[in-house]
Design an enzyme around this catalytic site. Structure first.
Site, PDB file in Angstrom:
ATOM      1  N   ARG A 143      14.805 -48.252  54.720  1.00 43.34           N
ATOM      2  CA  ARG A 143      14.176 -49.412  54.071  1.00 43.34           C
ATOM      3  C   ARG A 143      14.138 -49.331  52.559  1.00 43.34           C
ATOM      4  O   ARG A 143      14.442 -50.292  51.865  1.00 43.34           O
ATOM      5  CB  ARG A 143      12.716 -49.559  54.546  1.00 43.34           C
ATOM      6  CG  ARG A 143      12.501 -50.479  55.687  1.00 43.34           C
ATOM      7  CD  ARG A 143      11.264 -50.048  56.439  1.00 43.34           C
ATOM      8  NE  ARG A 143      11.464 -48.689  56.903  1.00 43.34           N
ATOM      9  CZ  ARG A 143      12.111 -48.380  58.007  1.00 43.34           C
ATOM     10  NH1 ARG A 143      12.532 -49.315  58.798  1.00 43.34           N
ATOM     11  NH2 ARG A 143      12.312 -47.128  58.362  1.00 43.34           N
ATOM     12  N   THR A 144      13.692 -48.201  52.046  1.00 42.40           N
ATOM     13  CA  THR A 144      13.466 -48.150  50.596  1.00 42.40           C
ATOM     14  C   THR A 144      14.782 -48.359  49.852  1.00 42.40           C
ATOM     15  O   THR A 144      14.888 -49.200  48.961  1.00 42.40           O
ATOM     16  CB  THR A 144      12.794 -46.818  50.202  1.00 42.40           C
ATOM     17  OG1 THR A 144      11.582 -46.713  50.951  1.00 42.40           O
ATOM     18  CG2 THR A 144      12.455 -46.765  48.723  1.00 42.40           C
TER      19      THR A 144
ATOM     20  N   LYS B 287      25.710 -27.730  42.930  1.00 43.30           N
ATOM     21  CA  LYS B 287      26.188 -26.725  41.973  1.00 43.30           C
ATOM     22  C   LYS B 287      25.049 -26.217  41.107  1.00 43.30           C
ATOM     23  O   LYS B 287      25.251 -25.435  40.188  1.00 43.30           O
ATOM     24  CB  LYS B 287      27.253 -27.337  41.062  1.00 43.30           C
ATOM     25  CG  LYS B 287      28.440 -27.925  41.796  1.00 43.30           C
ATOM     26  CD  LYS B 287      29.401 -28.556  40.791  1.00 43.30           C
ATOM     27  CE  LYS B 287      30.461 -29.382  41.490  1.00 43.30           C
ATOM     28  NZ  LYS B 287      31.202 -30.223  40.546  1.00 43.30           N
TER      29      LYS B 287
ATOM     30  N   ARG C 264      14.364 -40.913  45.060  1.00 39.70           N
ATOM     31  CA  ARG C 264      13.574 -40.328  46.155  1.00 39.70           C
ATOM     32  C   ARG C 264      13.965 -38.868  46.260  1.00 39.70           C
ATOM     33  O   ARG C 264      15.151 -38.523  46.211  1.00 39.70           O
ATOM     34  CB  ARG C 264      13.869 -41.046  47.470  1.00 39.70           C
ATOM     35  CG  ARG C 264      13.331 -40.276  48.663  1.00 39.70           C
ATOM     36  CD  ARG C 264      13.393 -41.035  49.939  1.00 39.70           C
ATOM     37  NE  ARG C 264      12.396 -42.090  49.953  1.00 39.70           N
ATOM     38  CZ  ARG C 264      12.092 -42.798  51.037  1.00 39.70           C
ATOM     39  NH1 ARG C 264      12.723 -42.560  52.181  1.00 39.70           N
ATOM     40  NH2 ARG C 264      11.185 -43.739  51.005  1.00 39.70           N
TER      41      ARG C 264
ATOM     42  N   HIS D 280       4.109 -42.716  47.143  1.00 40.58           N
ATOM     43  CA  HIS D 280       5.161 -43.701  47.421  1.00 40.58           C
ATOM     44  C   HIS D 280       4.641 -45.049  46.899  1.00 40.58           C
ATOM     45  O   HIS D 280       4.264 -45.921  47.668  1.00 40.58           O
ATOM     46  CB  HIS D 280       5.401 -43.735  48.936  1.00 40.58           C
ATOM     47  CG  HIS D 280       6.667 -44.410  49.356  1.00 40.58           C
ATOM     48  ND1 HIS D 280       7.480 -45.116  48.491  1.00 40.58           N
ATOM     49  CD2 HIS D 280       7.255 -44.483  50.580  1.00 40.58           C
ATOM     50  CE1 HIS D 280       8.513 -45.595  49.169  1.00 40.58           C
ATOM     51  NE2 HIS D 280       8.402 -45.226  50.432  1.00 40.58           N
TER      52      HIS D 280
HETATM   53  C1  NCD Z   1       7.974 -43.843  54.479  1.00 42.64           C
HETATM   54  C2  NCD Z   1       8.444 -42.700  53.601  1.00 42.64           C
HETATM   55  O1  NCD Z   1       9.634 -42.446  53.451  1.00 42.64           O
HETATM   56  O2  NCD Z   1       7.565 -42.070  53.050  1.00 42.64           O
HETATM   57  N1  NCD Z   1       8.981 -44.732  54.814  1.00 42.64           N
HETATM   58  C3  NCD Z   1       9.261 -45.780  53.987  1.00 42.64           C
HETATM   59  O3  NCD Z   1       9.664 -45.609  52.852  1.00 42.64           O
HETATM   60  N2  NCD Z   1       9.033 -46.994  54.465  1.00 42.64           N
HETATM   61  C4  NCD Z   1       7.163 -43.407  55.626  1.00 42.64           C
HETATM   62  C5  NCD Z   1       7.679 -42.309  56.513  1.00 42.64           C
HETATM   63  O4  NCD Z   1       8.783 -41.793  56.370  1.00 42.64           O
HETATM   64  O5  NCD Z   1       6.903 -41.970  57.416  1.00 42.64           O
END
Ligand code: NCD
Length: 359
Positions: free
Chosen positions: A51-52, A80, A101, A129
């Site tokens: 999703r993100t 590396k 991320r 997040h």
């Molecule tokens: C979450 C994450 O990656 O922290 N997912 C997301 O971005 N919607 C929640 C999760 O992984 O549980």
């Protein structure tokens, strides 16, 4: 330069402005469609994501911008030994805005320090997040018109779930009342509880099962067990499947409550609830696109008057190593150690990268 590393980077007023812009973009995309023409978003995903990453790419492309990046750090110079600082300097020359991320807490802050373009945190380890929390609040406000006064239950692995941390802190900021529902050993960590108490004057109700509180909740926010982050001291077999929201539990919930989940779900949220009108989790993932459109354009300064004054922070140099082994400062050793101080009823010092409390 404005970044979104944690929600402390935005004032409540700015968050409300972002919601207003997102709502406009959602209802009348054509008005904004060209705003990012010839701009590039770099998506640097060192950890898995569906999703993100996709909703950021969708957001940028819907604004007629372009995207580049990686979803497999194994195919990059990280293997590396390239540091985040150098990657940030490099990507500054290739894009206009970054979303990152990473599996280590504080990594987005490092990117923001070394990149000369806005950086958005797409999730840093089990820390925060922030863009998920904005999507979550926006979804609540679209259904319920406000957060203030709502009873908001957050359930599941609250210790290692970064979405749960940002969500709890943002609900408290907007006046929601928190109820934490977590199995033994997976309760909200001290750094979040301290902030809730010291900054927002809130001591959440803490219980272990839905049954104790389900009939009081306006929002029920479920999180999966973060199996990939659990330390060896946690018995995975014992906690796996220890909480489940299903129709039987929801029978006792308010008829106008809403069920939320950042997704992905594994086995803590039953599919039998998908057609329940209280289910809001797919709406939540859909709202991620307009929220991220509004964020990208605001941080790049393409929409004026959205970001006004950055909140003031008290940051100082430190000589003490952070106690959190998953903090980026314990992995990338060129970093200056820094702490942040909050003045609530007591003075609280935390690692400026990962929020861990000074011992
Ligand atoms: C979450 C994450 O990656 O922290 N997912 C997301 O971005 N919607 C929640 C999760 O992984 O549980």
């Amino acid at each position: 330069m404005r970044h979104l590393v944690t929600l402390d980077d935005l004032s409540n007023y700015e968050i409300e402005q972002i919601f207003r812009l997102a709502a406009g973009m959602q209802s009348q995309l054509d008005t904004w469609a060209g705003i990012c023409r010839s701009k590039l978003l770099a998506t640097l995903f060192y950890e898995p994501s569906t999703r993100t990453r996709l909703s950021f790419e969708s957001a940028m492309e819907r604004l007629n911008g372009g995207t580049l990046g990686f979803a497999d750090p194994g195919a990059t110079s990280t293997t590396k030994g390239e540091t985040l600082a150098d990657t940030a300097r490099m990507v500054t020359n290739y894009a206009d805005i970054i979303v990152v991320r990473h599996n280590l807490a504080g990594s987005a802050r490092v990117m923001a320090k070394y990149a000369n373009i806005p950086v958005i945190n797409g999730g840093d380890g089990s820390h925060t997040h922030p863009t998920q929390a904005l999507t979550d609040l926006y979804t609540i406000i679209r259904r319920k018109e406000k957060v203030e006064g709502l009873s908001v239950g957050i359930c599941g692995d609250l210790r290692y779930g970064r979405a749960a941390h940002s969500f709890a802190l943002s609900v408290a900021r907007f006046g929601g009342k928190l109820v934490h529902i977590a199995p033994e050993g997976l309760q909200m960590p001290p750094w979040v509880l301290t902030r809730l108490d010291q900054i927002h004057g809130q001591k959440p109700i803490e219980v272990e099962t839905f049954q104790e509180v389900i009939d009081t909740l306006d929002v029920i926010y479920v999180n999966r067990l973060q199996e990939e982050r659990l330390p060896p001291t946690v018995d995975i077999q014992e906690v796996r499947g220890s909480y489940l929201l299903n129709s039987a539990v929801m029978k006792n919930a308010k008829p106008d409550s809403m069920i939320m989940h950042p997704l992905p779900r594994v086995n803590e949220l039953s599919y039998e609830l998908d057609d329940d009108p209280r289910a809001a989790y797919f709406e939540q993932s859909a709202n991620a696109v307009p929220i991220r459109m509004a964020l990208i354009s605001s941080l790049m300064g393409l929409e004026q008057l959205i970001l006004t004054q950055p909140p003031q922070r008290v940051i100082s140099k430190s000589v003490d190593q952070c106690q959190n082994t998953n903090c980026i400062t314990n992995h990338e050793t060129y970093l200056d150690l820094e702490r942040e101080t909050f003045n609530g009823t007591a003075k609280v010092n935390v690692c400026a990268y990962c929020g861990t409390l000074d011992e």
